[in-house]
Design an enzyme around this catalytic site. Structure first.
Site, PDB file in Angstrom:
ATOM      1  N   LYS A   1       0.860  -1.188   0.000  1.00 45.65           N
ATOM      2  CA  LYS A   1       0.000   0.000   0.000  1.00 45.65           C
ATOM      3  C   LYS A   1       0.894   1.235   0.000  1.00 45.65           C
ATOM      4  O   LYS A   1       1.932   1.257   0.685  1.00 45.65           O
ATOM      5  CB  LYS A   1      -0.879  -0.034   1.260  1.00 45.65           C
ATOM      6  CG  LYS A   1      -1.971   1.030   1.318  1.00 45.65           C
ATOM      7  CD  LYS A   1      -2.811   0.872   2.591  1.00 45.65           C
ATOM      8  CE  LYS A   1      -3.944   1.861   2.673  1.00 45.65           C
ATOM      9  NZ  LYS A   1      -4.763   1.689   3.894  1.00 45.65           N
TER      10      LYS A   1
ATOM     11  N   SER B   1      -9.695   1.743   2.970  1.00 46.92           N
ATOM     12  CA  SER B   1      -8.816   2.536   2.126  1.00 46.92           C
ATOM     13  C   SER B   1      -7.798   1.712   1.349  1.00 46.92           C
ATOM     14  O   SER B   1      -7.227   2.206   0.388  1.00 46.92           O
ATOM     15  CB  SER B   1      -8.066   3.554   2.988  1.00 46.92           C
ATOM     16  OG  SER B   1      -7.204   2.896   3.892  1.00 46.92           O
TER      17      SER B   1
ATOM     18  N   SER C   1      -9.938  -0.665   7.060  1.00 48.11           N
ATOM     19  CA  SER C   1      -9.309  -0.441   5.756  1.00 48.11           C
ATOM     20  C   SER C   1      -8.634  -1.650   5.129  1.00 48.11           C
ATOM     21  O   SER C   1      -8.258  -1.602   3.966  1.00 48.11           O
ATOM     22  CB  SER C   1      -8.291   0.696   5.851  1.00 48.11           C
ATOM     23  OG  SER C   1      -8.951   1.931   5.871  1.00 48.11           O
TER      24      SER C   1
END
Ligand SMILES: [Zn+2]
Lengths: 478, 489
Positions: free
Chosen positions: B79, B154, B178
């Site tokens: 990420k 997210s 997330s």
């Protein structure tokens, strides 16, 4: 209208650690800009602080020396404000469970001991420095972050101080305590000790005034006292005119000799303190507390007592020598090399205290304890007289050379050789027959005149005791 | 089956036996990325050259037989809020668009040490604030199961990359769901570990007391293998725990006999889609068939979780994001007149709407006069939520809930209504507030024309009981086929 000042201090002291408080960077003054930095103290994304245990222990020690109640569980909080020298735009500090509370510092005023309350003692990180170019019209500023993250101890006093003298005693006392705790260098010119003042005026006996003026930007103790005098005059005048001074934060302008409003109460900043989620609470258990108490270094009053009891110094000497730890250390180092405490004390008090001050610390002197010990040693062994020693000392102060070297170079060695002095004695008696006769007739004072003559002939280098003895013997015909 | 579609468990023995090279495997992943990215847009940057170098290095390790771990040679996605030394780390924000960290996050360094291959940095909601990855300043990621829908957020990029076989496994971060919510939306497995289990050093902070890094995998076993690598105490993170890390691979026993599965009544309420409820209840029934015992439990403070979260998280965020001011690094607005102007314009232009909304929320919650009423009260409720779980875990070993109330929603469907968006995390937020571990794994599909949508089952365990999660999740996975189904792309 009889008014008295109500004074409190916020003192920031940089702690003497090898590394910064939340990262491994060097804690050093005077290095080239931005050389002692890393992602943590630069506040880069994703980095985390790790508490420097040594910094915490120095803070704890100081809090204990200030008789504070120690929080068993102490935590850190974030103080949020924007400033370019604060890379994260928050300062890691302590607000809710500070390290120490409700302590005091004892100060002495006119021979009487008074306690100034300590509201709290807490650990935080220092900010960097903004550097503004001197070029006119420059559209930039520079930031040096070497200082960002240096451990800072904040000591907040109660508004217990009632006069300029007490303020001065408090500053001296706190500085001394920090030095005795080995917590800080306390070098104001390097910013390792910084005072902020808050002051208001009231009629004695009245409750605390509902306003106060905080004064920042005080670069020396002298500035603090000048700012204090200025504010006392300014606020007194306002109150006498029936006006109330505004609650404000002001900056001291040392050149102009006045304070200037920085922000008023309306502009007071909201720091939005909240618990620092990146650090865990520090649990000071009983064992740690006991160890910290046991490891507390000898403080001023203890050392003063020891100088009197073990070294046989007069109380007066001991007091003066222990007022600052570097001076007391200096004295003791010299005594360790030559065991004549009183003579060494005399030299320090008469010759060194003249040159020492806020700007000059014992560490800055070229005359080291070993030099002073040697000098007193030479007097004690009869190698030189006290008089010669006084001649040699300015040279030592200036050049940092050993006294032996100076004495030899200037040919100032005391004549302690009996045969060398015998001829001088014979000469003096021969040249002053009537004075010699006076002595023989019982006028003891006459001997002094003969000694003077002999000293003149030896350019002051004759060993006075030996000279006396030789003259007496020769005159008595022994 | 293509190489890129396989799991760590399948690939590691082939690599170690040198029947397959990491370079071959990495190439297959990079090809897949090239083929799919125009449609999926999971990656913000692909580290093609670097990936092949790392693969070659992994192959040298196999050749020498040194430093070989189950992750050696495995293509992994990161990420883009995990700092990578010498490679841009943007947090999907304009304000960090050109930021290149001079350091690796601890998890990144650990993966490197293990010999993993980094294929790229994945898309996210800006600074991990969002539930759909639509808050990225750079691109919107599509859900591989239905390109019209969001992958969740997210960590939507990581979830989509794993689901679309654009990597073998991935790392994400989870502050309020997330990892789990996008794992659920994309039909993969995602774990949020116990707070303190994985070092946060180098994870760009959103809400420090809630953030945790965790793995995405195609199977529960793969997540366990990644956890074996990244979990453990890190001296650089004071909040990382000194608790010993068990071997998670050995927790993968297909056996739940005697385990009590708690089903909280507060999670089966209005707003929960019928299909999701059916799938989750079905999963609990399946576990019961496998020998577990289902018990109804209560988590009475659940209704306050979202409100509590939206005070705690923005408060910390408002402070964490204060450093992006244009002074030291990152974006700086041009032509400023003074420092305040520079701050204002840099932050005005550099941050997106949702980030600014949360900064304002958090600043407000911490302001003088509101701190006690909002922030402090939220902390107290947080304690109550934590206590709910402690009490619940006296009655059960693991809690089963839906991961989110609905399957993946359409792109743009909730962008205009922040509250609706926030509610998509209603079931995941509590685990962050309580600091306990939770995993999401596929437990069914919802009808959606020709594009069935995955449904996630969330399992929650007491602190440091990731092993229990792996055990239950693995048992369920072994007994079902949901994880084997692939999106048609
Ligand atoms: Zn540093």
């Amino acid at each position: 209208m009889e008014l008295e000042p109500v004074i409190g201090f916020e003192v920031h002291s940089e702690l003497k650690t090898k590394t910064k408080v939340f990262c491994g960077c060097k804690n050093a003054f005077g290095d080239p800009p931005n050389t002692n930095v890393c992602p943590v103290c630069l506040g880069m994304p994703g980095v985390l602080p790790v508490l420097n245990r040594r910094a915490f222990e120095l803070a704890l020690r100081t809090a204990i020396a200030l008789h504070c109640e120690i929080s068993e569980r102490t935590t850190f909080d974030r103080k949020n404000y924007y400033y370019p020298d604060l890379p994260k735009n928050y300062q890691i500090s302590q607000q809710y469970a500070v390290l120490g509370r409700r302590g005091y510092l004892e100060i002495e005023i006119n021979g009487q001991t008074r306690r100034v309350g300590i509201n709290n003692v807490h650990l935080e990180e220092d900010a960097g420095k903004n550097v503004h170019p001197e070029t006119a019209g420059a559209r930039y500023s520079l930031v040096d972050l070497n200082r960002a993250g240096v451990p800072l101890l904040e000591i907040v006093s109660e508004p217990d101080i009632r006069s300029r003298d007490e303020a001065e005693a408090y500053m001296h006392g706190l500085r001394s305590l920090l030095q005795y705790c080995d917590a800080s260098d306390c070098k104001m010119q390097e910013g390792s000790l910084r005072y902020e003042l808050n002051i208001s005026m009231r009629r004695p006996g009245d409750p605390l005034p509902d306003y106060r003026v905080e004064v920042k930007n005080l670069a020396s103790m002298k500035s603090v006292l000048r700012a204090l005098d200025y504010e006392i005059r300014r606020q007194t005048r306002l109150l006498e005119e029936g006006r109330k001074p505004a609650r404000e934060t002001a900056l001291w302008d040392d050149a102009a000799g006045e304070t200037r409003t920085m922000r008023s109460k309306e502009g007071a900043q909201d720091y939005r303190y909240f618990p620092e989620p990146d650090l865990v609470e520090v649990h000071i258990d009983r064992a740690w507390m006991e160890r910290a108490r046991a490891e507390l270094p000898e403080l001023q009053h203890q050392r003063c007592k020891r100088f009197v009891e073990q070294l046989g110094l007069p109380e007066y000497d001991a007091r003066i020598l222990t007022q600052s730890r570097p001076l007391a250390d200096y004295f003791e180092a010299a005594v360790r090399l030559h065991n004549n405490p009183k003579a060494i004390s005399n030299w320090i008090m008469t010759e060194l205290l003249r040159v020492l001050g806020e700007e000059v610390e014992p560490d800055d002197l070229k005359v080291r304890p070993s030099h002073l010990a040697r000098l007193v040693g030479m007097i004690d062994s009869g190698a030189i007289s006290g008089k010669i020693a006084k001649q040699v000392f300015p040279d030592m102060l200036e050049t940092g050379r050993m006294p032996d070297e100076i004495v030899r170079e200037k040919g100032l060695v005391q004549i302690s050789d009996t045969s060398a002095l015998e001829s001088v004695v014979a000469e003096v008696i021969a040249e002053n027959p009537d004075v010699a006769e006076d002595y023989r007739a019982g006028k003891d004072k006459a001997l002094g005149r003969l000694v003077g003559q002999a000293m003149k002939k030896t350019r002051g280098q004759a060993n006075p005791q030996l000279l006396n003895e030789l003259l007496r013997k020769t005159l008595r015909g022994e | 089956m293509h190489l890129n579609e396989q799991t760590i468990t399948q690939l590691a023995p082939l690599l170690q036996a040198r029947k397959l090279s990491s370079v071959e495997l990495t190439r297959s992943v990079l090809e897949r990325i090239r083929a799919l990215e125009p449609r999926v847009r999971a990656y913000l940057s692909v580290m093609e050259t670097q990936a092949l170098h790392m693969a070659e290095e992994a192959d040298r390790r196999f050749k020498r037989g040194e430093n070989v771990t189950p992750l050696t040679g495995i293509p992994v996605a990161l990420k883009d809020n995990l700092c990578t030394q010498g490679w841009p780390t943007t947090c999907a924000s304009k304000i960090l668009q050109n930021f290149v960290p001079p350091y690796d996050a601890t998890v990144v360094a650990r993966l490197k040490d293990a010999g993993a291959v980094f294929v790229g940095k994945t898309n996210l909601d800006e600074f991990a604030m969002g539930s759909s990855t639509e808050n990225s300043a750079f691109q919107v990621t599509a859900n591989p199961w239905d390109l019209e829908r969001v992958p969740g957020g997210s960590s939507g990029g990581s979830a989509a990359a794993v689901a679309a076989d654009e990597c073998i496994a991935a790392l994400g971060s989870d502050t309020g769901g997330s990892i789990r919510q996008p794992a659920g939306f994309c039909g993969v497995v995602g774990l949020k570990p116990t707070y303190g289990r994985v070092s946060r050093y180098g994870l760009v902070a959103f809400a420090s007391s809630l953030d945790q890094i965790g793995p995405f995998g195609k199977t529960v076993a793969d997540c366990a293998l990644v956890m074996n690598c990244i979990a453990g105490r890190d001296p650089a993170d004071s909040t990382s725990a000194s608790v010993a890390v068990p071997d998670y691979a050995s927790a993968l026993r297909a056996d739940v006999k005697g385990l009590r599965i708690g089903v909280p009544k507060e999670y089966f309420v209005e707003g929960l889609s019928r299909e999701v409820e059916t799938a989750v209840r079905g999963a609990v029934a399946r576990l019961a068939e496998l020998g577990a015992e289902a018990v109804e439990i209560s988590l009475p403070h659940t209704p306050y979780a979202v409100a509590t979260y939206y005070l705690c998280a923005p408060a910390e965020a408002s402070s964490n994001l204060a450093r992006y001011d244009g002074v030291h690094y990152g974006y700086r607005a041009a032509d400023q007149d003074n420092i305040i102007d520079m701050y204002t314009r840099t932050r005005h232009d550099g941050f997106g709407t949702e980030v600014k909304r949360r900064i304002m929320l958090g600043t407000y919650a911490l302001s003088a006069g509101y701190y006690d009423a909002y922030y402090l009260k939220a902390l107290k409720v947080r304690t109550l939520i934590k206590r709910d779980f402690e009490q619940a875990f006296e009655l059960c070993d693991v809690i089963a809930t839906p991961t989110s109330p609905t399957p993946a929603f359409r792109a743009g469907e909730k962008t205009g209504d922040p509250i609706q968006m926030y509610l998509s995390d209603i079931f995941t937020i509590s685990a962050n507030l309580a600091g306990i571990p939770a995993i999401s794994l596929p437990c069914g599909f919802a009808q959606n024309g020709g594009h069935p949508l995955p449904i996630g089952l969330q399992l929650i365990a007491p602190v440091f009981r990731e092993d229990t999660l792996f055990r239950v999740a693995h048992t369920y996975e072994q007994a079902t086929d949901f994880h084997k189904k692939k999106p048609t792309l």
